[in-house]
Design a protein around this motif. Structure first.
Motif, PDB file in Angstrom:
ATOM      1  N   ASP A   1     -15.686  -1.824  -2.241  1.00 54.35           N
ATOM      2  CA  ASP A   1     -15.412  -3.160  -1.450  1.00 54.35           C
ATOM      3  C   ASP A   1     -16.511  -4.192  -2.077  1.00 54.35           C
ATOM      4  OD1 ASP A   1     -13.426  -2.255   0.120  1.00 54.35           O
ATOM      5  OD2 ASP A   1     -14.607  -1.894   1.996  1.00 54.35           O
TER       6      ASP A   1
ATOM      7  N   HIS B   1      -2.444   0.391   4.593  1.00 58.67           N
ATOM      8  CA  HIS B   1      -3.585  -0.868   4.123  1.00 58.67           C
ATOM      9  C   HIS B   1      -3.030  -2.144   3.967  1.00 58.67           C
ATOM     10  CE1 HIS B   1      -6.339   2.296   3.370  1.00 58.67           C
ATOM     11  NE2 HIS B   1      -5.536   3.024   3.102  1.00 58.67           N
TER      12      HIS B   1
ATOM     13  N   SER C   1      -6.312  -5.965   0.479  1.00 58.26           N
ATOM     14  CA  SER C   1      -7.244  -4.525   0.363  1.00 58.26           C
ATOM     15  C   SER C   1      -6.598  -3.680  -0.816  1.00 58.26           C
ATOM     16  CB  SER C   1      -7.294  -3.479   1.518  1.00 58.26           C
ATOM     17  OG  SER C   1      -6.295  -2.920   2.004  1.00 58.26           O
TER      18      SER C   1
END
Length: 522
Positions: A158, A193, A197
């Motif tokens: 991330d 998801h 993402s």
């Protein structure tokens, strides 16, 4: 294995290195912690890694296993999907019919990672492309183990840049198609998801994916993601290099397998607090071209000293100087333009597999431009390199050796002494001189290549081991040659008659030149 059998089984290679050796140079054990590096804010670059201790040439600064890796689509039936080794005969997964393995040992070792993928491929009804397969493997692992999959991991995915907002319109279209196909492929039974993402992971691998080579390090066969490596910034004249260590996966019991991993290795002395850098592009390119590649592929402007000062650009496109006299700028420009035109013809003939035409084009170009262009002119170096490679394939070894020597001498004036391309070029030149019976030059080139690869690849890498065997054999042959040249050549001819030399592998297409370490989707 004899030098002869090694030579005839080799694939086209171009990568290598060199430097002064210090304590810690022959490091046999892999560093298993990240205590020797630290994240810091690199001026003008964002986050980077710096050394927290002193390193010397050949030291392994850190090693890192991939979060996930996949074989390229084009090589899916020729490369083991577990150990990434090239094998003549592979066993296919009986369920998805896609994954291929060396044997049951590799299949068992791969099953924990392949299990979910296997079911997804069967349910999807076809095999998605390598980027979708890699993203899926990454997300399955993160879903299972969390955002930090190892105590050594310094950053989460991330936190890595995806540069989606910097993508060109065409690249954005491809990304959207990949995300759409990923959603069709992703099992409903797996954790779901968001599109953002999923897109982020695609963006991360697009600019941070690392090419995975085969077991000998000669060909890129797949792509993987190594989070810590993503933190190492670029420099056109770097202080580190990256190689892939396949580990040991030959034991029948998978408990005794060691992981496939990258190794960040020092190319020279690195001081405590110094930033760690690698090169994303080939230094042989002009500074303007390197900057263009870095901007379009990795979305940043290179401000390293070699780009700012245009270091070596003059000699990379310069004229030949003899006895203080140089050709005029007009003559150099004319020869350069002619060389460029001939390279386009050469590339076409090479792609068509017409190697005699390649030789004809190269010879015509070399005869016209060699008296004008410097021996460091990158177009002339390209011609010498191609001529050497193709003539070796056609078994015209003496001529191949001559051009290989010129190529290495030119590279030595341009590359960092520890650059991987220099070492592999020296290795190829050494092999070619041995084939031509020029044992003195052959041994010198092999020794040069061995010294470089000991730094960049380390003593346990398969290529370094091959070079060690070559070095010992050429040293023995050189002693024999110096004692009695006639006896040496008589024994050599007899040996070659008893074991005829087979044809070299076909030269690869122009796209298979010096590879960028950092994978970019074509």
């Amino acid at each position: 294995m004899t030098l002869l059998s090694q030579v005839t089984s080799q694939e086209h290679v171009r990568e290598s290195t060199r430097t002064k050796w210090k304590p810690g140079f022959c490091q046999l054990f892999t560093i298993t912690t990240m205590e020797s590096v630290a994240i810091f804010d690199s001026p003008g670059k964002g986050r980077g890694l710096k050394a927290t201790k002193e390193f010397w040439a050949g030291d392994v600064i850190f090693s890192e296993a991939s979060i996930a890796a996949v074989v390229f689509d084009s090589l899916a039936e020729r490369i083991c999907h577990n150990c990434f080794r090239r094998q003549d005969k592979l066993q296919r997964c009986g369920q998805c019919k896609f994954a291929h393995y060396c044997d049951r040992t590799c299949q068992r070792a791969a099953w924990p990672e392949h299990k979910v993928e296997c079911g997804a491929i069967k349910a999807y009804g076809k095999v998605p492309n390598e980027n979708i397969r890699l993203v899926a493997r990454i997300m399955w692992r993160l879903d299972k183990e969390g955002s930090v999959v190892s105590d050594m991991q310094l950053t989460t995915l991330d936190e890595l840049e995806d540069h989606i907002n910097d993508m060109q319109e065409e690249d954005m279209k491809e990304l959207k198609v990949d995300v759409h196909n990923f959603l069709d492929y992703w099992p409903r039974t797996s954790k779901q998801h968001t599109i953002d993402s999923i897109s982020h992971i695609f963006g991360v691998i697009n600019c941070n994916g690392f090419s995975v080579s085969d077991q000998r390090g000669l060909q890129a066969v797949g792509v993987g993601l190594f989070p810590n490596l993503c933190l190492v910034n670029h420099d056109c004249w770097p202080n580190c290099t990256v190689i892939l260590n396949h580990g040991n996966q030959s034991a029948v019991n998978t408990v005794f397998h060691s992981q496939r991993r990258i190794e960040l290795r020092a190319l020279g002395k690195i001081s405590d607090g110094e930033e760690l850098t690698v090169s994303y592009v080939d230094y042989l390119n002009l500074s303007e071209e390197r900057q263009r590649l870095l901007k379009t592929q990795y979305f940043f402007d290179c401000t390293c000293d070699h780009c700012k000062n245009k270091t070596h650009d003059d000699v990379k496109m310069g004229g030949k100087e003899e006895d203080g006299a140089k050709p005029s700028e007009e003559q150099v420009k004319e020869a350069t333009d002619y060389c460029f035109q001939m390279m386009e013809k050469m590339d076409k003939a090479r792609l068509d597999g017409d190697y005699h035409e390649v030789v004809k084009i190269c010879r015509q170009c070399i005869e016209k431009t060699e008296p004008i262009l410097a021996d460091t002119h990158i177009y002339l170096l390209r011609m010498w390199s191609t001529m050497s490679e193709v003539q070796a394939y056609l078994q015209n070894f003496e001529e191949a050796a001559e051009y290989a020597r010129k190529m290495v001498e030119g590279y030595m004036k341009l590359y960092n002494p520890n650059n991987a391309a220099l070492g592999m070029a020296a290795m190829r030149a050494g092999v070619t001189h041995w084939q031509a019976g020029l044992i003195e030059v052959a041994h010198g080139m092999i020794c040069k290549a061995y010294a470089i690869l000991m730094v960049t690849h380390g003593p346990t890498h398969p290529i370094t081991k091959d070079l060690e065997a070559m070095r010992m054999q050429t040293e023995m042959e050189l002693r024999m040659f110096k004692q009695n040249e006639y006896v040496y050549h008589s024994m050599r001819e007899a040996a070659l008659k008893n074991k005829p030399m087979t044809m070299m592998h076909e030269p690869k297409s122009v796209e298979e030149g010096i590879k960028n370490l950092f994978h970019r989707r074509k």
